[in-house]
Design an enzyme around this catalytic site. Sequence first.
Site, PDB file in Angstrom:
ATOM      1  N   ASP A 118       0.791  -1.567  -0.111  1.00  0.00           N
ATOM      2  CA  ASP A 118      -0.103  -0.086   0.250  1.00  0.00           C
ATOM      3  C   ASP A 118       0.223   1.004  -0.245  1.00  0.00           C
ATOM      4  OD1 ASP A 118      -3.113   1.422   0.266  1.00  0.00           O
ATOM      5  OD2 ASP A 118      -1.584   2.613   1.960  1.00  0.00           O
ATOM      6  N   TYR A 123       3.035  10.017  -0.719  1.00  0.00           N
ATOM      7  CA  TYR A 123       4.238   9.454   0.448  1.00  0.00           C
ATOM      8  C   TYR A 123       5.496  10.025  -0.135  1.00  0.00           C
ATOM      9  CZ  TYR A 123       0.630   6.767   2.759  1.00  0.00           C
ATOM     10  OH  TYR A 123      -0.959   6.065   3.243  1.00  0.00           O
ATOM     11  N   LYS A 148      -2.586   5.569  -4.065  1.00  0.00           N
ATOM     12  CA  LYS A 148      -4.070   6.501  -4.299  1.00  0.00           C
ATOM     13  C   LYS A 148      -3.519   8.114  -4.369  1.00  0.00           C
ATOM     14  CE  LYS A 148      -3.781   4.620   0.096  1.00  0.00           C
ATOM     15  NZ  LYS A 148      -2.979   4.596   0.317  1.00  0.00           N
ATOM     16  N   HIS A 181      -7.641   9.793  -2.621  1.00  0.00           N
ATOM     17  CA  HIS A 181      -7.076   9.671  -0.648  1.00  0.00           C
ATOM     18  C   HIS A 181      -7.689  10.265   0.151  1.00  0.00           C
ATOM     19  CE1 HIS A 181      -2.870   9.044   0.993  1.00  0.00           C
ATOM     20  NE2 HIS A 181      -3.213   8.753   1.749  1.00  0.00           N
TER      21      HIS A 181
HETATM   22  N1  LIG Z   1      -5.514   6.417   3.607  1.00  0.00           N
HETATM   23  C1  LIG Z   1      -5.307   7.025   4.597  1.00  0.00           C
HETATM   24  O1  LIG Z   1      -5.130   8.009   4.193  1.00  0.00           O
HETATM   25  C2  LIG Z   1      -3.360   6.810   5.288  1.00  0.00           C
HETATM   26  C3  LIG Z   1      -3.416   7.070   6.529  1.00  0.00           C
HETATM   27  C4  LIG Z   1      -2.605   6.306   7.755  1.00  0.00           C
HETATM   28  C5  LIG Z   1      -2.667   5.055   6.948  1.00  0.00           C
HETATM   29  N2  LIG Z   1      -2.542   4.579   5.785  1.00  0.00           N
HETATM   30  C6  LIG Z   1      -1.829   3.528   5.689  1.00  0.00           C
HETATM   31  O2  LIG Z   1      -2.225   2.510   6.814  1.00  0.00           O
HETATM   32  C7  LIG Z   1      -0.515   2.266   7.088  1.00  0.00           C
HETATM   33  C8  LIG Z   1      -0.906   2.084   8.115  1.00  0.00           C
HETATM   34  O3  LIG Z   1      -0.866   3.364   8.965  1.00  0.00           O
HETATM   35  P1  LIG Z   1       0.408   3.572   9.942  1.00  0.00           P
HETATM   36  O4  LIG Z   1       1.496   3.470   9.083  1.00  0.00           O
HETATM   37  O5  LIG Z   1      -0.266   5.297  10.044  1.00  0.00           O
HETATM   38  O6  LIG Z   1       0.336   2.705  11.391  1.00  0.00           O
HETATM   39  P2  LIG Z   1       0.759   1.861  12.052  1.00  0.00           P
HETATM   40  O7  LIG Z   1       1.175   0.698  10.948  1.00  0.00           O
HETATM   41  O8  LIG Z   1      -0.506   1.859  13.028  1.00  0.00           O
HETATM   42  O9  LIG Z   1       1.760   1.540  12.732  1.00  0.00           O
HETATM   43  C9  LIG Z   1       3.441   1.743  12.100  1.00  0.00           C
HETATM   44  C10 LIG Z   1       3.926   2.143  13.627  1.00  0.00           C
HETATM   45  O10 LIG Z   1       3.703   0.980  14.103  1.00  0.00           O
HETATM   46  C11 LIG Z   1       5.443   0.245  14.192  1.00  0.00           C
HETATM   47  N3  LIG Z   1       5.261  -0.765  14.607  1.00  0.00           N
HETATM   48  C12 LIG Z   1       4.645  -1.744  13.074  1.00  0.00           C
HETATM   49  N4  LIG Z   1       5.039  -3.687  13.578  1.00  0.00           N
HETATM   50  C13 LIG Z   1       5.309  -3.400  14.807  1.00  0.00           C
HETATM   51  C14 LIG Z   1       5.478  -4.236  15.799  1.00  0.00           C
HETATM   52  N5  LIG Z   1       4.768  -5.451  15.092  1.00  0.00           N
HETATM   53  N6  LIG Z   1       5.259  -4.123  16.744  1.00  0.00           N
HETATM   54  C15 LIG Z   1       5.604  -3.224  17.491  1.00  0.00           C
HETATM   55  N7  LIG Z   1       5.528  -1.506  16.919  1.00  0.00           N
HETATM   56  C16 LIG Z   1       5.553  -1.675  15.310  1.00  0.00           C
HETATM   57  C17 LIG Z   1       5.931   1.152  12.771  1.00  0.00           C
HETATM   58  O11 LIG Z   1       7.447   0.785  13.725  1.00  0.00           O
HETATM   59  P3  LIG Z   1       8.523   0.777  12.598  1.00  0.00           P
HETATM   60  O12 LIG Z   1       8.222   1.202  11.306  1.00  0.00           O
HETATM   61  O13 LIG Z   1       9.606   1.801  13.283  1.00  0.00           O
HETATM   62  O14 LIG Z   1       9.128  -0.695  12.482  1.00  0.00           O
HETATM   63  C18 LIG Z   1       5.105   1.867  13.139  1.00  0.00           C
HETATM   64  O15 LIG Z   1       6.414   3.438  13.976  1.00  0.00           O
HETATM   65  C19 LIG Z   1       0.569   3.462   6.449  1.00  0.00           C
HETATM   66  O16 LIG Z   1       1.718   3.076   6.280  1.00  0.00           O
HETATM   67  C20 LIG Z   1      -0.475   3.457   5.101  1.00  0.00           C
HETATM   68  O17 LIG Z   1       0.283   2.251   3.381  1.00  0.00           O
HETATM   69  C21 LIG Z   1      -3.062   5.057   4.970  1.00  0.00           C
END
Ligand SMILES: NC(=O)c1ccc[n+]([C@@H]2O[C@H](COP(=O)([O-])OP(=O)(O)OC[C@H]3O[C@@H](n4cnc5c(N)ncnc54)[C@H](OP(=O)(O)O)[C@@H]3O)[C@@H](O)[C@H]2O)c1
Length: 367
Positions: A118, A123, A148, A181
Site C-alpha cells: 500500500d 508518500y 492513491k 486518498h
Molecule cells: N488512506 C490514508 O489516509 C492512510 C492514513 C494512514 C495510513 N495509511 C496506510 O496504512 C498504513 C499503516 O498505518 P500507519 O503507518 O499510520 O500505522 P500503523 O501500521 O498502525 O503503525 C506503524 C508503527 O508501528 C510500528 N510497528 C509496526 N509493527 C510493529 C510491531 N509488530 N510491534 C511494534 N511496533 C510495530 C512501526 O514501527 P517501525 O516501522 O519502526 O517498525 C510504526 O511506528 C500506512 O503505512 C499507510 O500505508 C493510509
Amino acid sequence: MPLPTSKPVADSHDDGISPVEQPVKALRNRFFRVLAASTLVITMIYGLQRLSRSGLPNFFRPSCWKGIHGSAPLLPTHFTLPSGDKIPSVALGSWRSGPGEVGRAVQTALKAGYRHIDTAWAYKNEAEIGEALKASNIPRNEVWLTSKLWNTFHAPEDVEPALDESLARLGTDYLDLYLIHWPVAQNKDGTLNKELTENNYPTWQKLEELVAKGKIRNIGVSNFNIRRFEKLTSNSLKIQPAVNQVELNFWNPQPELVKWAKEKGILLEAYSPLGSQNRVKDSLDVPEVKEISQVLGITPAQVLISWQVQRGAVVLPKSVTPSRIVENLLITKIPDRLFNTLEAVATSHKPERSVDPSKKWGVDIFE
Ligand SMILES: NC(=O)c1ccc[n+]([C@@H]2O[C@H](COP(=O)([O-])OP(=O)(O)OC[C@H]3O[C@@H](n4cnc5c(N)ncnc54)[C@H](OP(=O)(O)O)[C@@H]3O)[C@@H](O)[C@H]2O)c1
C-alpha cells in the site's frame, strides 16, 4: 561334529510359546510399541506448546503454524472484489517509510510472503518501492499494488497525469487498486476547492475512464464517512467503489462503519491498525490485547492485526523493521469469546482518531 547351519540359533519353540500363540504375542508387542511411540509424540507436542507460550522464538509459536500460510484455523488470505479480483488480506503499509528504508522493507516483505503493498503519490516513496519490486523478480501479476490520488489532483484533467506519474515511479503500467486518498479537493496553492470536495463525481468519472483504458483494475475511496460515500454513490456510477480505506484500530474501531460496510458489501481497509506511530505502545499494552496474546501464544501486534481481518477488513500494518514485518503477516483466528471481549472493550470507550487533518485543511472531514 555337527555341521554349521544357517538356521537361527533360537527357534520359535525356545521361549516355550506354542506356534498357535506366536501371532498373538507379535500383535501384543506391536500394540505396546505403537502406544509408547504415540505417548512420546503427544508429550513432545504438549511440551513444545507449553514452551512456546513462555517465550520461545517466533518460529515455534502456534501463530506460525496457524498463520496466513499455515494450517487451520485460518483467517481469509484474500477478499474478493466486485471485479472478481482477489485482494490479499494483509498488506505492507508504507506511510512514513522513508528513503533508504522503504525499498529494504518491501524486499523483506516480499521474501516473507507479502503480496500486497500500500502506497500513495503523497508518500513520496513510489520510486523506491518500484525498484524493490523490480529487483525481487516476482512477476507483476503476483503482487497487489495500491496507490492513491492526492487532493491537489481531483480536477478531472489532473487525474490521469497524476496516475501516470505514480505508474512511472512504480515501474508498472497498471495499478490493482487506485483510491481517492481523501474526500478533500485542494487547489494547487493548497486552498480548499469546496465544490469538488462536496461533489467527487467528476473525479470519479475520470477514474472510471482510466479503468476502461486498462491503467487501473479497481477503484475505491479512502477516508469517506457514510454520508460522503452515499453522496458519491447516489450518482449513476458505472463502477461502484470497491473499497473504503479508513482508520480502524483499538482507539478508533468504528463499529457502525464496519456494520454498514458489511451490509452494503463494501470492503474496508484498516489503516493505522496499531494506532499509527504515536499510539503503538498504548495499543500493544491494552490488558485484553495482552491477555489474548498470552492465551493464543501470539504477539499483541498479531492480535490487533488478526482482529481487523476477522472483522472483515484488509489490514495495512506499516513497518520498516524486518522482524516486525515478518511478525505482522502471521495472522490467527481469535476464538469467538476472546474476539467478542476485544470488540466490546474497543468499542466501549470514546473513539479517538490518530489521523485527522481536518483543522489543517479547513474542512470537517469526518463530521
Ligand atoms: N488512506 C490514508 O489516509 C492512510 C492514513 C494512514 C495510513 N495509511 C496506510 O496504512 C498504513 C499503516 O498505518 P500507519 O503507518 O499510520 O500505522 P500503523 O501500521 O498502525 O503503525 C506503524 C508503527 O508501528 C510500528 N510497528 C509496526 N509493527 C510493529 C510491531 N509488530 N510491534 C511494534 N511496533 C510495530 C512501526 O514501527 P517501525 O516501522 O519502526 O517498525 C510504526 O511506528 C500506512 O503505512 C499507510 O500505508 C493510509
